[in-house]
Design an enzyme around this catalytic site. Structure first.
Site, PDB file in Angstrom:
ATOM      1  CE  LYS A 205      23.482 107.660   6.501  1.00  0.00           C
ATOM      2  NZ  LYS A 205      24.421 106.705   5.874  1.00  0.00           N
ATOM      3  CB  CYS A 314      18.321 107.266  -9.721  1.00  0.00           C
ATOM      4  SG  CYS A 314      19.112 108.802 -10.163  1.00  0.00           S
ATOM      5  CD  GLU A 411      15.773 102.132  -8.610  1.00  0.00           C
ATOM      6  OE1 GLU A 411      15.482 102.201  -7.404  1.00  0.00           O
ATOM      7  OE2 GLU A 411      16.270 103.072  -9.250  1.00  0.00           O
TER       8      GLU A 411
HETATM    9  P1  ADP Z   1      20.125 101.582  -1.298  1.00  0.00           P
HETATM   10  O1  ADP Z   1      18.954 100.656  -1.090  1.00  0.00           O
HETATM   11  O2  ADP Z   1      20.407 101.883  -2.698  1.00  0.00           O
HETATM   12  O3  ADP Z   1      21.329 101.256  -0.451  1.00  0.00           O
HETATM   13  P2  ADP Z   1      19.103 103.428   0.567  1.00  0.00           P
HETATM   14  O4  ADP Z   1      17.920 104.250   0.273  1.00  0.00           O
HETATM   15  O5  ADP Z   1      18.967 102.286   1.517  1.00  0.00           O
HETATM   16  O6  ADP Z   1      19.637 102.969  -0.819  1.00  0.00           O
HETATM   17  O7  ADP Z   1      20.318 104.308   1.072  1.00  0.00           O
HETATM   18  C1  ADP Z   1      20.560 105.625   0.691  1.00  0.00           C
HETATM   19  C2  ADP Z   1      21.041 106.397   1.896  1.00  0.00           C
HETATM   20  O8  ADP Z   1      20.009 106.418   2.869  1.00  0.00           O
HETATM   21  C3  ADP Z   1      22.264 105.795   2.586  1.00  0.00           C
HETATM   22  O9  ADP Z   1      23.096 106.853   3.040  1.00  0.00           O
HETATM   23  C4  ADP Z   1      21.643 105.062   3.755  1.00  0.00           C
HETATM   24  O10 ADP Z   1      22.525 104.905   4.848  1.00  0.00           O
HETATM   25  C5  ADP Z   1      20.502 105.988   4.115  1.00  0.00           C
HETATM   26  N1  ADP Z   1      19.406 105.357   4.855  1.00  0.00           N
HETATM   27  C6  ADP Z   1      18.973 104.080   4.786  1.00  0.00           C
HETATM   28  N2  ADP Z   1      17.945 103.864   5.636  1.00  0.00           N
HETATM   29  C7  ADP Z   1      17.703 105.038   6.278  1.00  0.00           C
HETATM   30  C8  ADP Z   1      16.767 105.467   7.262  1.00  0.00           C
HETATM   31  N3  ADP Z   1      15.855 104.653   7.771  1.00  0.00           N
HETATM   32  N4  ADP Z   1      16.822 106.763   7.656  1.00  0.00           N
HETATM   33  C9  ADP Z   1      17.719 107.614   7.141  1.00  0.00           C
HETATM   34  N5  ADP Z   1      18.626 107.270   6.213  1.00  0.00           N
HETATM   35  C10 ADP Z   1      18.634 105.997   5.778  1.00  0.00           C
END
Ligand code: ADP
Length: 507
Positions: A205, A314, A411
Protein backbone atom coordinates in the site's frame (compact mmCIF):
# COMPACT_ATOMS: atom_id res chain seq x y z
CA UNK A 1 24.12 23.62 -4.13
CA UNK A 2 25.54 25.86 -6.79
CA UNK A 3 24.90 29.57 -6.83
CA UNK A 4 22.04 30.37 -9.14
CA UNK A 5 21.15 34.05 -8.66
CA UNK A 6 17.37 33.61 -8.31
CA UNK A 7 16.84 31.22 -5.40
CA UNK A 8 13.05 31.41 -5.55
CA UNK A 9 11.71 30.44 -8.91
CA UNK A 10 8.33 32.01 -9.45
CA UNK A 11 7.79 29.89 -12.51
CA UNK A 12 4.78 27.67 -13.00
CA UNK A 13 5.18 23.93 -12.95
CA UNK A 14 6.33 23.07 -16.51
CA UNK A 15 3.99 21.03 -18.73
CA UNK A 16 4.01 17.26 -18.32
CA UNK A 17 4.85 14.79 -21.06
CA UNK A 18 2.17 12.98 -23.05
CA UNK A 19 3.09 9.63 -21.44
CA UNK A 20 2.64 10.98 -17.91
CA UNK A 21 -0.53 12.86 -18.89
CA UNK A 22 -2.00 9.61 -20.21
CA UNK A 23 -1.00 7.68 -17.14
CA UNK A 24 -2.50 10.06 -14.59
CA UNK A 25 -5.84 10.02 -16.40
CA UNK A 26 -6.36 6.31 -15.92
CA UNK A 27 -9.44 5.42 -13.89
CA UNK A 28 -8.85 4.25 -10.32
CA UNK A 29 -7.84 0.60 -10.19
CA UNK A 30 -6.09 -1.91 -8.01
CA UNK A 31 -3.58 -4.61 -8.85
CA UNK A 32 -4.98 -7.88 -7.56
CA UNK A 33 -3.90 -11.32 -8.72
CA UNK A 34 -2.00 -10.02 -11.72
CA UNK A 35 -4.87 -7.91 -13.06
CA UNK A 36 -6.02 -4.32 -12.83
CA UNK A 37 -9.42 -4.46 -11.22
CA UNK A 38 -12.04 -1.90 -10.32
CA UNK A 39 -12.27 -1.19 -6.59
CA UNK A 40 -15.22 -2.68 -4.71
CA UNK A 41 -16.57 0.61 -3.34
CA UNK A 42 -17.00 4.14 -4.68
CA UNK A 43 -14.65 5.93 -2.32
CA UNK A 44 -11.99 7.91 -4.20
CA UNK A 45 -9.03 10.03 -3.16
CA UNK A 46 -7.77 13.06 -5.10
CA UNK A 47 -4.03 13.28 -5.80
CA UNK A 48 -2.45 16.74 -5.99
CA UNK A 49 0.59 18.27 -7.60
CA UNK A 50 2.17 19.93 -4.55
CA UNK A 51 3.82 22.64 -6.67
CA UNK A 52 0.61 23.89 -8.29
CA UNK A 53 -1.99 22.57 -5.82
CA UNK A 54 -3.88 21.21 -8.83
CA UNK A 55 -5.55 17.81 -8.71
CA UNK A 56 -3.73 15.52 -11.11
CA UNK A 57 -5.31 12.14 -10.55
CA UNK A 58 -7.90 10.18 -8.64
CA UNK A 59 -7.24 6.89 -6.91
CA UNK A 60 -9.33 4.26 -5.18
CA UNK A 61 -9.70 4.09 -1.44
CA UNK A 62 -9.59 0.29 -1.26
CA UNK A 63 -11.95 -1.14 1.35
CA UNK A 64 -11.86 -4.27 3.51
CA UNK A 65 -13.35 -6.28 0.66
CA UNK A 66 -10.51 -5.26 -1.70
CA UNK A 67 -7.98 -5.97 1.03
CA UNK A 68 -9.41 -9.44 1.53
CA UNK A 69 -9.26 -10.15 -2.20
CA UNK A 70 -5.67 -9.01 -2.40
CA UNK A 71 -4.59 -11.01 0.64
CA UNK A 72 -6.30 -14.12 -0.73
CA UNK A 73 -4.48 -13.65 -4.03
CA UNK A 74 -1.17 -13.23 -2.21
CA UNK A 75 -1.88 -16.34 -0.11
CA UNK A 76 -2.77 -18.44 -3.14
CA UNK A 77 0.36 -17.29 -4.98
CA UNK A 78 2.50 -18.08 -1.95
CA UNK A 79 1.12 -21.58 -1.36
CA UNK A 80 0.61 -22.92 -4.86
CA UNK A 81 1.10 -22.25 -8.55
CA UNK A 82 4.36 -21.29 -10.19
CA UNK A 83 5.89 -19.00 -7.53
CA UNK A 84 6.77 -21.57 -4.83
CA UNK A 85 8.01 -23.92 -7.56
CA UNK A 86 10.35 -21.38 -9.01
CA UNK A 87 14.08 -21.91 -8.58
CA UNK A 88 15.96 -19.14 -6.79
CA UNK A 89 17.85 -18.44 -10.01
CA UNK A 90 14.53 -18.00 -11.80
CA UNK A 91 13.33 -15.50 -9.22
CA UNK A 92 16.66 -13.73 -9.61
CA UNK A 93 16.12 -13.41 -13.37
CA UNK A 94 12.62 -12.01 -12.90
CA UNK A 95 13.81 -9.38 -10.44
CA UNK A 96 16.58 -8.36 -12.84
CA UNK A 97 14.02 -8.09 -15.60
CA UNK A 98 11.95 -5.75 -13.45
CA UNK A 99 15.04 -3.65 -12.73
CA UNK A 100 15.68 -3.43 -16.45
CA UNK A 101 12.12 -2.28 -17.09
CA UNK A 102 12.57 0.44 -14.48
CA UNK A 103 15.75 1.51 -16.21
CA UNK A 104 14.05 1.62 -19.58
CA UNK A 105 11.23 3.76 -18.16
CA UNK A 106 13.43 5.85 -15.89
CA UNK A 107 12.65 9.20 -17.53
CA UNK A 108 8.91 8.73 -17.22
CA UNK A 109 9.17 7.42 -13.65
CA UNK A 110 11.30 10.40 -12.59
CA UNK A 111 8.78 12.80 -14.07
CA UNK A 112 5.87 11.05 -12.41
CA UNK A 113 7.66 11.02 -9.07
CA UNK A 114 8.53 14.69 -9.27
CA UNK A 115 4.98 15.61 -10.22
CA UNK A 116 3.40 13.53 -7.47
CA UNK A 117 5.80 14.15 -4.60
CA UNK A 118 7.12 17.60 -5.50
CA UNK A 119 10.80 16.68 -5.45
CA UNK A 120 13.17 18.15 -8.06
CA UNK A 121 13.15 16.03 -11.17
CA UNK A 122 16.95 16.09 -11.23
CA UNK A 123 16.93 14.45 -7.82
CA UNK A 124 14.36 11.84 -8.83
CA UNK A 125 16.61 10.98 -11.79
CA UNK A 126 19.75 10.87 -9.73
CA UNK A 127 18.53 9.24 -6.53
CA UNK A 128 15.01 7.83 -6.48
CA UNK A 129 14.90 5.88 -9.71
CA UNK A 130 18.50 4.56 -9.70
CA UNK A 131 18.06 3.74 -6.01
CA UNK A 132 14.97 1.67 -6.74
CA UNK A 133 16.82 -0.18 -9.49
CA UNK A 134 19.79 -0.78 -7.24
CA UNK A 135 17.60 -2.32 -4.52
CA UNK A 136 16.10 -4.73 -7.01
CA UNK A 137 19.47 -5.76 -8.46
CA UNK A 138 21.15 -6.16 -5.10
CA UNK A 139 18.34 -8.28 -3.69
CA UNK A 140 18.07 -10.29 -6.93
CA UNK A 141 21.54 -11.58 -6.15
CA UNK A 142 20.47 -12.74 -2.71
CA UNK A 143 17.72 -14.99 -4.12
CA UNK A 144 20.29 -17.68 -4.90
CA UNK A 145 22.43 -17.11 -1.81
CA UNK A 146 20.08 -17.78 1.07
CA UNK A 147 21.70 -20.31 3.38
CA UNK A 148 21.21 -22.25 6.57
CA UNK A 149 23.86 -24.04 8.60
CA UNK A 150 24.63 -27.57 9.70
CA UNK A 151 24.78 -27.69 13.46
CA UNK A 152 26.83 -29.97 15.70
CA UNK A 153 24.49 -30.88 18.53
CA UNK A 154 25.44 -32.54 21.81
CA UNK A 155 22.38 -34.75 21.84
CA UNK A 156 23.09 -38.33 22.82
CA UNK A 157 21.78 -40.67 20.16
CA UNK A 158 20.59 -44.24 20.68
CA UNK A 159 23.19 -46.87 19.80
CA UNK A 160 23.57 -47.18 16.03
CA UNK A 161 21.95 -43.81 15.28
CA UNK A 162 23.15 -40.25 15.20
CA UNK A 163 21.65 -36.81 14.88
CA UNK A 164 21.88 -34.69 11.80
CA UNK A 165 20.81 -31.11 12.48
CA UNK A 166 20.62 -28.11 10.25
CA UNK A 167 18.85 -24.79 9.85
CA UNK A 168 16.93 -23.59 6.86
CA UNK A 169 15.56 -20.16 6.04
CA UNK A 170 12.03 -20.20 4.68
CA UNK A 171 10.01 -17.29 3.30
CA UNK A 172 7.81 -15.77 6.00
CA UNK A 173 4.72 -15.78 3.76
CA UNK A 174 2.20 -13.08 2.88
CA UNK A 175 3.56 -9.66 3.72
CA UNK A 176 1.60 -6.43 4.09
CA UNK A 177 3.88 -3.58 3.10
CA UNK A 178 2.89 -0.02 3.95
CA UNK A 179 5.08 2.81 2.76
CA UNK A 180 5.32 6.60 3.11
CA UNK A 181 5.31 9.48 0.63
CA UNK A 182 8.85 10.84 0.84
CA UNK A 183 10.56 8.40 -1.58
CA UNK A 184 7.55 6.64 -3.11
CA UNK A 185 9.12 4.42 -5.78
CA UNK A 186 12.34 3.86 -3.90
CA UNK A 187 10.37 2.72 -0.84
CA UNK A 188 8.22 0.41 -2.96
CA UNK A 189 11.31 -1.20 -4.51
CA UNK A 190 13.10 -1.38 -1.17
CA UNK A 191 10.12 -3.21 0.30
CA UNK A 192 9.38 -5.51 -2.64
CA UNK A 193 12.94 -6.55 -3.50
CA UNK A 194 13.49 -8.83 -0.46
CA UNK A 195 9.95 -10.22 -0.80
CA UNK A 196 10.73 -11.30 -4.34
CA UNK A 197 14.20 -12.58 -3.48
CA UNK A 198 12.98 -14.76 -0.61
CA UNK A 199 9.85 -16.09 -2.34
CA UNK A 200 7.29 -14.27 -0.18
CA UNK A 201 4.27 -12.49 -1.64
CA UNK A 202 3.13 -8.93 -0.98
CA UNK A 203 0.17 -6.64 -0.68
CA UNK A 204 1.73 -3.21 -1.03
CA UNK A 205 0.00 0.00 0.00
CA UNK A 206 1.64 3.23 -1.16
CA UNK A 207 0.91 6.46 0.69
CA UNK A 208 -2.34 8.11 -0.39
CA UNK A 209 -0.47 11.35 -1.19
CA UNK A 210 1.96 9.68 -3.65
CA UNK A 211 0.50 6.52 -5.19
CA UNK A 212 1.39 7.11 -8.84
CA UNK A 213 4.82 5.51 -9.27
CA UNK A 214 3.71 2.44 -7.31
CA UNK A 215 0.84 2.01 -9.77
CA UNK A 216 3.26 2.40 -12.68
CA UNK A 217 5.54 -0.12 -10.99
CA UNK A 218 2.58 -2.51 -10.89
CA UNK A 219 2.36 -2.33 -14.68
CA UNK A 220 6.06 -3.11 -14.96
CA UNK A 221 5.68 -6.04 -12.55
CA UNK A 222 3.07 -7.54 -14.86
CA UNK A 223 5.29 -6.84 -17.87
CA UNK A 224 8.28 -8.51 -16.17
CA UNK A 225 6.23 -11.70 -15.91
CA UNK A 226 5.82 -12.30 -12.19
CA UNK A 227 3.12 -14.87 -11.50
CA UNK A 228 -0.30 -13.41 -10.59
CA UNK A 229 -0.75 -12.59 -6.92
CA UNK A 230 2.96 -12.32 -6.06
CA UNK A 231 2.64 -8.53 -5.85
CA UNK A 232 -0.72 -6.87 -5.26
CA UNK A 233 -1.02 -3.11 -5.02
CA UNK A 234 -3.82 -1.35 -3.17
CA UNK A 235 -4.23 2.39 -2.97
CA UNK A 236 -6.08 3.92 -0.07
CA UNK A 237 -6.00 5.79 3.18
CA UNK A 238 -3.98 4.59 6.13
CA UNK A 239 -6.88 4.45 8.53
CA UNK A 240 -9.06 2.43 6.13
CA UNK A 241 -7.00 0.39 3.62
CA UNK A 242 -3.87 0.33 5.80
CA UNK A 243 -5.73 -0.61 8.96
CA UNK A 244 -7.71 -3.36 7.18
CA UNK A 245 -4.50 -4.79 5.79
CA UNK A 246 -2.79 -4.80 9.17
CA UNK A 247 -5.80 -6.46 10.80
CA UNK A 248 -6.23 -9.16 8.16
CA UNK A 249 -5.83 -12.57 9.82
CA UNK A 250 -4.07 -14.15 6.84
CA UNK A 251 -1.17 -11.70 6.73
CA UNK A 252 2.01 -13.24 8.17
CA UNK A 253 4.16 -10.14 8.42
CA UNK A 254 3.82 -6.38 8.28
CA UNK A 255 6.66 -4.23 7.00
CA UNK A 256 6.01 -0.57 7.66
CA UNK A 257 7.86 2.65 7.03
CA UNK A 258 6.28 5.82 8.34
CA UNK A 259 5.65 7.80 11.49
CA UNK A 260 6.37 6.48 14.96
CA UNK A 261 2.78 7.22 15.91
CA UNK A 262 1.36 4.93 13.21
CA UNK A 263 4.14 2.37 13.79
CA UNK A 264 2.90 1.98 17.37
CA UNK A 265 -0.69 1.52 16.20
CA UNK A 266 0.45 -1.14 13.75
CA UNK A 267 2.45 -2.95 16.38
CA UNK A 268 -0.59 -3.05 18.65
CA UNK A 269 -2.86 -4.21 15.80
CA UNK A 270 -0.41 -7.00 14.96
CA UNK A 271 -0.27 -8.33 18.50
CA UNK A 272 -3.43 -10.47 18.73
CA UNK A 273 -2.17 -12.79 15.98
CA UNK A 274 1.53 -12.09 16.66
CA UNK A 275 2.25 -11.16 13.08
CA UNK A 276 5.89 -10.50 12.40
CA UNK A 277 6.47 -6.77 12.34
CA UNK A 278 9.32 -4.63 11.10
CA UNK A 279 9.10 -0.90 11.61
CA UNK A 280 11.21 1.86 10.14
CA UNK A 281 9.96 4.97 11.87
CA UNK A 282 10.78 8.56 12.64
CA UNK A 283 13.96 10.27 13.67
CA UNK A 284 15.42 13.45 15.04
CA UNK A 285 18.96 12.77 13.99
CA UNK A 286 21.83 14.71 15.51
CA UNK A 287 24.64 16.19 13.44
CA UNK A 288 27.59 16.68 15.78
CA UNK A 289 30.32 19.09 14.74
CA UNK A 290 33.62 18.96 16.64
CA UNK A 291 35.97 21.96 16.84
CA UNK A 292 38.74 20.71 14.53
CA UNK A 293 36.64 20.92 11.36
CA UNK A 294 36.73 23.34 8.44
CA UNK A 295 33.48 25.24 9.12
CA UNK A 296 32.59 25.92 5.49
CA UNK A 297 32.94 22.29 4.40
CA UNK A 298 30.90 21.11 7.36
CA UNK A 299 28.27 23.81 6.83
CA UNK A 300 27.65 22.56 3.30
CA UNK A 301 27.35 18.99 4.59
CA UNK A 302 25.06 19.98 7.46
CA UNK A 303 22.80 21.95 5.10
CA UNK A 304 22.56 18.99 2.75
CA UNK A 305 21.89 16.69 5.73
CA UNK A 306 18.71 18.55 6.64
CA UNK A 307 17.46 20.22 3.45
CA UNK A 308 17.72 17.23 1.14
CA UNK A 309 14.23 16.25 -0.13
CA UNK A 310 12.85 19.37 1.61
CA UNK A 311 13.77 17.79 4.92
CA UNK A 312 11.22 15.02 4.39
CA UNK A 313 13.69 12.29 5.21
CA UNK A 314 13.59 10.00 8.22
CA UNK A 315 17.35 10.45 8.75
CA UNK A 316 17.29 14.24 8.22
CA UNK A 317 20.02 15.86 10.31
CA UNK A 318 17.52 18.04 12.10
CA UNK A 319 19.42 18.69 15.34
CA UNK A 320 22.74 20.40 14.84
CA UNK A 321 25.17 20.32 17.78
CA UNK A 322 28.17 22.54 17.14
CA UNK A 323 31.15 22.94 19.43
CA UNK A 324 31.25 26.48 20.80
CA UNK A 325 34.53 27.43 19.04
CA UNK A 326 33.10 26.93 15.56
CA UNK A 327 29.40 27.58 16.25
CA UNK A 328 29.10 31.04 14.68
CA UNK A 329 31.04 30.15 11.56
CA UNK A 330 29.13 26.93 10.93
CA UNK A 331 25.77 28.63 11.51
CA UNK A 332 26.77 31.40 9.14
CA UNK A 333 27.69 28.79 6.51
CA UNK A 334 24.48 26.75 6.94
CA UNK A 335 22.38 29.93 6.77
CA UNK A 336 24.18 31.05 3.64
CA UNK A 337 23.71 27.63 2.07
CA UNK A 338 20.02 27.71 2.96
CA UNK A 339 19.60 31.08 1.27
CA UNK A 340 21.30 29.89 -1.92
CA UNK A 341 19.06 26.85 -2.43
CA UNK A 342 16.85 27.29 -5.48
CA UNK A 343 13.29 26.60 -4.34
CA UNK A 344 10.78 25.93 -7.09
CA UNK A 345 8.44 23.46 -8.79
CA UNK A 346 9.87 19.97 -9.11
CA UNK A 347 9.63 19.68 -12.87
CA UNK A 348 11.69 22.83 -13.40
CA UNK A 349 15.22 21.64 -14.14
CA UNK A 350 16.71 24.50 -12.11
CA UNK A 351 14.91 23.57 -8.90
CA UNK A 352 17.06 22.32 -6.05
CA UNK A 353 14.33 22.10 -3.44
CA UNK A 354 10.66 21.47 -4.19
CA UNK A 355 7.53 22.05 -2.14
CA UNK A 356 6.49 19.86 0.75
CA UNK A 357 4.27 16.96 -0.19
CA UNK A 358 0.93 18.36 0.95
CA UNK A 359 -0.89 21.29 2.42
CA UNK A 360 -1.18 19.39 5.69
CA UNK A 361 2.58 18.87 5.82
CA UNK A 362 3.29 22.53 5.00
CA UNK A 363 0.90 23.65 7.75
CA UNK A 364 2.48 21.24 10.23
CA UNK A 365 5.95 22.59 9.54
CA UNK A 366 4.75 26.19 9.82
CA UNK A 367 3.04 25.38 13.12
CA UNK A 368 6.35 24.03 14.45
CA UNK A 369 8.11 27.24 13.44
CA UNK A 370 5.38 29.23 15.14
CA UNK A 371 5.76 27.21 18.31
CA UNK A 372 9.54 27.68 18.18
CA UNK A 373 9.13 31.46 17.97
CA UNK A 374 6.57 31.42 20.77
CA UNK A 375 8.97 29.46 22.96
CA UNK A 376 11.75 31.99 22.38
CA UNK A 377 13.80 30.51 19.53
CA UNK A 378 15.40 32.76 16.90
CA UNK A 379 15.12 32.16 13.17
CA UNK A 380 18.60 32.69 11.70
CA UNK A 381 17.52 32.01 8.10
CA UNK A 382 14.29 31.20 6.29
CA UNK A 383 11.21 30.71 8.43
CA UNK A 384 8.58 31.66 5.87
CA UNK A 385 6.22 29.92 3.49
CA UNK A 386 6.50 31.98 0.28
CA UNK A 387 3.27 33.64 -0.84
CA UNK A 388 2.68 31.62 -3.97
CA UNK A 389 0.84 28.54 -5.15
CA UNK A 390 2.34 25.32 -3.88
CA UNK A 391 3.20 23.91 -0.48
CA UNK A 392 6.58 25.63 -0.18
CA UNK A 393 8.54 26.34 2.97
CA UNK A 394 11.90 28.07 2.77
CA UNK A 395 14.91 26.24 4.22
CA UNK A 396 15.11 27.35 7.82
CA UNK A 397 17.84 27.56 10.46
CA UNK A 398 16.75 27.99 14.08
CA UNK A 399 19.05 29.04 16.94
CA UNK A 400 18.62 30.00 20.62
CA UNK A 401 16.77 26.79 21.31
CA UNK A 402 16.66 24.70 24.44
CA UNK A 403 16.12 20.96 24.84
CA UNK A 404 12.54 21.34 26.06
CA UNK A 405 11.20 23.09 22.99
CA UNK A 406 8.82 21.18 20.74
CA UNK A 407 10.92 22.00 17.67
CA UNK A 408 13.90 20.35 19.36
CA UNK A 409 12.05 17.29 20.61
CA UNK A 410 9.63 16.37 17.82
CA UNK A 411 10.19 15.23 14.28
CA UNK A 412 9.24 18.10 11.95
CA UNK A 413 9.77 16.35 8.60
CA UNK A 414 10.47 19.61 6.84
CA UNK A 415 13.43 21.85 5.93
CA UNK A 416 14.12 23.01 9.49
CA UNK A 417 17.27 22.56 11.53
CA UNK A 418 17.67 23.54 15.19
CA UNK A 419 21.19 24.35 16.31
CA UNK A 420 22.74 24.14 19.77
CA UNK A 421 26.22 24.85 21.18
CA UNK A 422 28.18 22.37 23.27
CA UNK A 423 31.55 22.29 25.03
CA UNK A 424 32.40 18.71 25.95
CA UNK A 425 32.07 15.35 24.19
CA UNK A 426 30.29 13.70 27.12
CA UNK A 427 27.80 16.50 27.22
CA UNK A 428 27.00 16.31 23.51
CA UNK A 429 26.62 12.52 23.60
CA UNK A 430 24.05 12.94 26.37
CA UNK A 431 22.17 15.62 24.50
CA UNK A 432 22.29 13.74 21.21
CA UNK A 433 20.68 10.76 22.95
CA UNK A 434 18.09 12.88 24.72
CA UNK A 435 15.35 11.90 22.28
CA UNK A 436 12.89 9.03 21.96
CA UNK A 437 14.33 8.39 18.50
CA UNK A 438 17.49 6.54 17.49
CA UNK A 439 17.61 6.25 13.74
CA UNK A 440 20.83 7.93 12.71
CA UNK A 441 23.51 10.47 13.60
CA UNK A 442 26.57 12.02 12.05
CA UNK A 443 29.83 13.15 13.58
CA UNK A 444 32.02 15.67 11.78
CA UNK A 445 35.68 15.62 12.78
CA UNK A 446 39.09 14.35 11.80
CA UNK A 447 40.09 13.81 15.41
CA UNK A 448 40.17 10.03 15.40
CA UNK A 449 40.22 9.66 19.17
CA UNK A 450 37.26 11.97 19.66
CA UNK A 451 35.27 10.22 16.94
CA UNK A 452 36.05 6.82 18.40
CA UNK A 453 34.94 7.99 21.84
CA UNK A 454 31.72 9.42 20.52
CA UNK A 455 30.48 6.75 18.09
CA UNK A 456 29.95 4.00 20.71
CA UNK A 457 27.99 6.42 22.91
CA UNK A 458 25.43 7.30 20.26
CA UNK A 459 22.25 5.26 20.44
CA UNK A 460 21.32 5.09 16.77
CA UNK A 461 21.05 2.44 14.08
CA UNK A 462 23.47 4.28 11.79
CA UNK A 463 26.32 6.66 12.58
CA UNK A 464 28.04 8.51 9.75
CA UNK A 465 31.39 10.20 10.10
CA UNK A 466 32.11 13.25 7.90
CA UNK A 467 29.05 12.49 5.80
CA UNK A 468 25.31 12.12 6.32
CA UNK A 469 22.49 10.07 4.80
CA UNK A 470 24.89 7.80 2.96
CA UNK A 471 22.45 4.92 2.77
CA UNK A 472 23.58 1.89 0.80
CA UNK A 473 21.55 -1.21 0.04
CA UNK A 474 24.36 -3.41 1.37
CA UNK A 475 24.37 -1.68 4.77
CA UNK A 476 21.70 -2.74 7.29
CA UNK A 477 19.38 0.14 8.09
CA UNK A 478 16.95 0.61 10.96
CA UNK A 479 16.41 2.24 14.29
CA UNK A 480 17.14 2.05 17.99
CA UNK A 481 14.45 3.03 20.48
CA UNK A 482 11.27 4.51 18.99
CA UNK A 483 12.75 4.67 15.52
CA UNK A 484 11.56 1.11 15.09
CA UNK A 485 12.88 -2.40 14.95
CA UNK A 486 14.24 -4.81 12.39
CA UNK A 487 16.98 -4.03 9.90
CA UNK A 488 16.34 -3.64 6.18
CA UNK A 489 18.99 -3.93 3.47
CA UNK A 490 22.03 -6.17 3.34
CA UNK A 491 21.84 -9.74 4.60
CA UNK A 492 19.72 -8.51 7.50
CA UNK A 493 17.12 -7.33 4.99
CA UNK A 494 16.79 -10.84 3.61
CA UNK A 495 16.60 -12.39 7.06
CA UNK A 496 13.75 -9.99 7.88
CA UNK A 497 11.56 -11.86 5.38
CA UNK A 498 12.41 -15.37 6.51
CA UNK A 499 11.59 -17.72 9.32
CA UNK A 500 14.47 -19.82 10.64
CA UNK A 501 13.62 -23.48 10.88
CA UNK A 502 15.78 -25.93 12.84
CA UNK A 503 15.65 -29.51 11.63
CA UNK A 504 16.96 -32.30 13.81
CA UNK A 505 16.96 -35.83 12.38
CA UNK A 506 17.77 -39.05 14.10
CA UNK A 507 19.35 -41.06 11.32
P1 ADP B 1 3.05 10.58 7.64
O1 ADP B 1 2.59 11.10 8.98
O2 ADP B 1 4.43 10.93 7.31
O3 ADP B 1 2.06 10.77 6.52
P2 ADP B 1 2.16 7.99 8.25
O4 ADP B 1 2.84 7.14 9.23
O5 ADP B 1 0.85 8.60 8.61
O6 ADP B 1 3.20 9.06 7.83
O7 ADP B 1 1.95 7.23 6.87
C1 ADP B 1 2.80 6.25 6.36
C2 ADP B 1 1.96 5.17 5.73
O8 ADP B 1 1.16 4.56 6.73
C3 ADP B 1 1.00 5.66 4.65
O9 ADP B 1 0.94 4.69 3.61
C4 ADP B 1 -0.31 5.73 5.40
O10 ADP B 1 -1.45 5.60 4.57
C5 ADP B 1 -0.19 4.53 6.32
N1 ADP B 1 -1.03 4.59 7.52
C6 ADP B 1 -1.44 5.68 8.21
N2 ADP B 1 -2.22 5.33 9.26
C7 ADP B 1 -2.33 3.98 9.25
C8 ADP B 1 -2.98 3.02 10.07
N3 ADP B 1 -3.70 3.36 11.12
N4 ADP B 1 -2.84 1.71 9.74
C9 ADP B 1 -2.10 1.33 8.69
N5 ADP B 1 -1.46 2.18 7.88
C10 ADP B 1 -1.56 3.50 8.14
Amino acid sequence: MNAIPAPHLASEQPAISAAVARFVQRPPRLLINGEWVAPHGDARIPVFDPASERQIAEIANADAHDVDRAVRAARAAFESGPWPQMLPAEREVLIWRLAELLERNAAELAELESLDNGKPIAMARMIDIPGAIQHLRYMAGWASKIEGATVQTSLRAAPGTKFHAYTVREPVGVVAQIIPWNFPLLMAALKLAPVLATGCTSVLKPAEQTPLTALRLGELIIEAGFPPGVVNILTGLGETTGAALVAHPDVDKIAFTGSTEVGKLINIAATPSLKRVSLELGGKSPVIVLPDVDPSTVAAGAAQAVFFNSGQVCVAGSRLFIQRKVFDKVIEGVSEASRSIVVGPGLDERTQMGPLVSEEQRDRVMAYLQSGRAQGATIAAGGEAPQRKGYFVNPTVVVDVNPDMKIVREEIFGPVVVAQRFDELDEVAKWANDTPYGLAASVWSNDLRAVQRLVPKIKAGTVWVNCHAMIDVALPFGGYKQSGFGREQGRAGIELYTELKSVCMAV
